[in-house]
Design a protein around this motif. Sequence first.
Motif, PDB file in Angstrom:
ATOM      1  N   PRO A 214      -2.044 -39.324 111.800  1.00 54.38           N
ATOM      2  CA  PRO A 214      -0.494 -39.386 111.616  1.00 54.38           C
ATOM      3  C   PRO A 214       0.186 -38.315 110.715  1.00 54.38           C
ATOM      4  N   LYS A 215       1.449 -37.739 110.845  1.00 59.15           N
ATOM      5  CA  LYS A 215       1.874 -36.702 110.416  1.00 59.15           C
ATOM      6  C   LYS A 215       1.929 -36.817 108.975  1.00 59.15           C
ATOM      7  N   TRP A 216       2.205 -38.026 108.459  1.00 56.66           N
ATOM      8  CA  TRP A 216       2.082 -38.180 106.852  1.00 56.66           C
ATOM      9  C   TRP A 216       0.991 -37.792 106.274  1.00 56.66           C
ATOM     10  N   GLN A 217      -0.025 -37.964 107.015  1.00 56.35           N
ATOM     11  CA  GLN A 217      -1.550 -37.600 106.470  1.00 56.35           C
ATOM     12  C   GLN A 217      -1.575 -35.956 106.385  1.00 56.35           C
ATOM     13  N   PHE A 218      -0.860 -35.199 107.436  1.00 53.52           N
ATOM     14  CA  PHE A 218      -0.996 -34.054 107.307  1.00 53.52           C
ATOM     15  C   PHE A 218      -0.108 -33.346 106.176  1.00 53.52           C
ATOM     16  N   VAL A 219       0.961 -33.790 105.913  1.00 54.46           N
ATOM     17  CA  VAL A 219       1.631 -33.191 104.592  1.00 54.46           C
ATOM     18  C   VAL A 219       1.272 -33.828 103.306  1.00 54.46           C
ATOM     19  N   CYS A 220       0.855 -35.055 103.499  1.00 58.39           N
ATOM     20  CA  CYS A 220       0.121 -35.490 102.181  1.00 58.39           C
ATOM     21  C   CYS A 220      -1.109 -34.326 101.795  1.00 58.39           C
ATOM     22  N   TYR A 221      -1.903 -34.044 102.838  1.00 57.13           N
ATOM     23  CA  TYR A 221      -3.062 -33.343 102.747  1.00 57.13           C
ATOM     24  C   TYR A 221      -2.616 -32.082 101.952  1.00 57.13           C
ATOM     25  N   LEU A 222      -1.627 -31.399 102.580  1.00 57.05           N
ATOM     26  CA  LEU A 222      -1.296 -30.117 102.215  1.00 57.05           C
ATOM     27  C   LEU A 222      -0.586 -30.078 100.755  1.00 57.05           C
ATOM     28  N   ALA A 223       0.130 -31.202 100.270  1.00 59.75           N
ATOM     29  CA  ALA A 223       0.670 -31.227  98.996  1.00 59.75           C
ATOM     30  C   ALA A 223      -0.427 -31.532  97.955  1.00 59.75           C
ATOM     31  N   ASP A 224      -1.527 -32.327  98.447  1.00 62.76           N
ATOM     32  CA  ASP A 224      -2.637 -32.754  97.387  1.00 62.76           C
ATOM     33  C   ASP A 224      -3.513 -31.468  97.276  1.00 62.76           C
ATOM     34  N   GLN A 225      -3.923 -31.130  98.193  1.00 61.58           N
ATOM     35  CA  GLN A 225      -4.971 -30.126  98.147  1.00 61.58           C
ATOM     36  C   GLN A 225      -4.578 -28.582  97.817  1.00 61.58           C
TER      37      GLN A 225
END
Length: 226
Positions: free
Chosen positions: A46-57
Amino acid sequence: MMLPDYWLQRPNMEITSQTRSDFDQLFARLKAARTNTRLDYTFPVPKWQFVCYLADQWGVVLHGTGDPHIQVFEPRLSNDLNDFGAQTAVYAARDGLWAMFFAILDRRRYPMATTNACVQLVDEAGQVSDPRYVFGISRPALLQQPWRAGMIYLLPGDTFVNQPSLRFGPYEVRVPQLASLVPVKPLARLEVGPDDFPFLKDIRGIDDARLPEYGQAMQAGAPWPE
């Protein structure tokens, strides 16, 4: 610390090592190009996992809006109860779900107030909790299902400063809100819709006249005002 149950916990992120590598390579290209590319999303999560990953990592800063044509974010005066949120600045979040909430809200067609928050708690041993969220909008607007397709902009974090941490008893409370006092050019943008937001059915209806009560309850870890 046990927060009341109206604080929502981020769902588990199930991202394979291959998908993580693909995310990393895409971000490296976006950061090098800085062309505000409109992303054609083809990843298997899901797209939310993509944007959360970029913010977190990667510390990517995110801004959710309904405007798909922003080329430069200009500082604007914001009206907020705390000093950090009342500056003339570009505001953004270092959390994908918090940014997505604002991307899917059609506040232009449906006037509404919002009560929302994103926090992480750090205990005395330095253990950091998963992100926790509250999402609420005016009850009359919620009844009309005021959703839209919106845009999450990926912004470089160079000029942004973090909102100072808060204290709650023995805990440090981190709020992933950031502000830049100078204009910011996006790295890229991603279209999202209501179906991309995993907390759509958890958005609360609120009474506009009671906004201070909701804020006090969240800050105190008290039950939700009924």
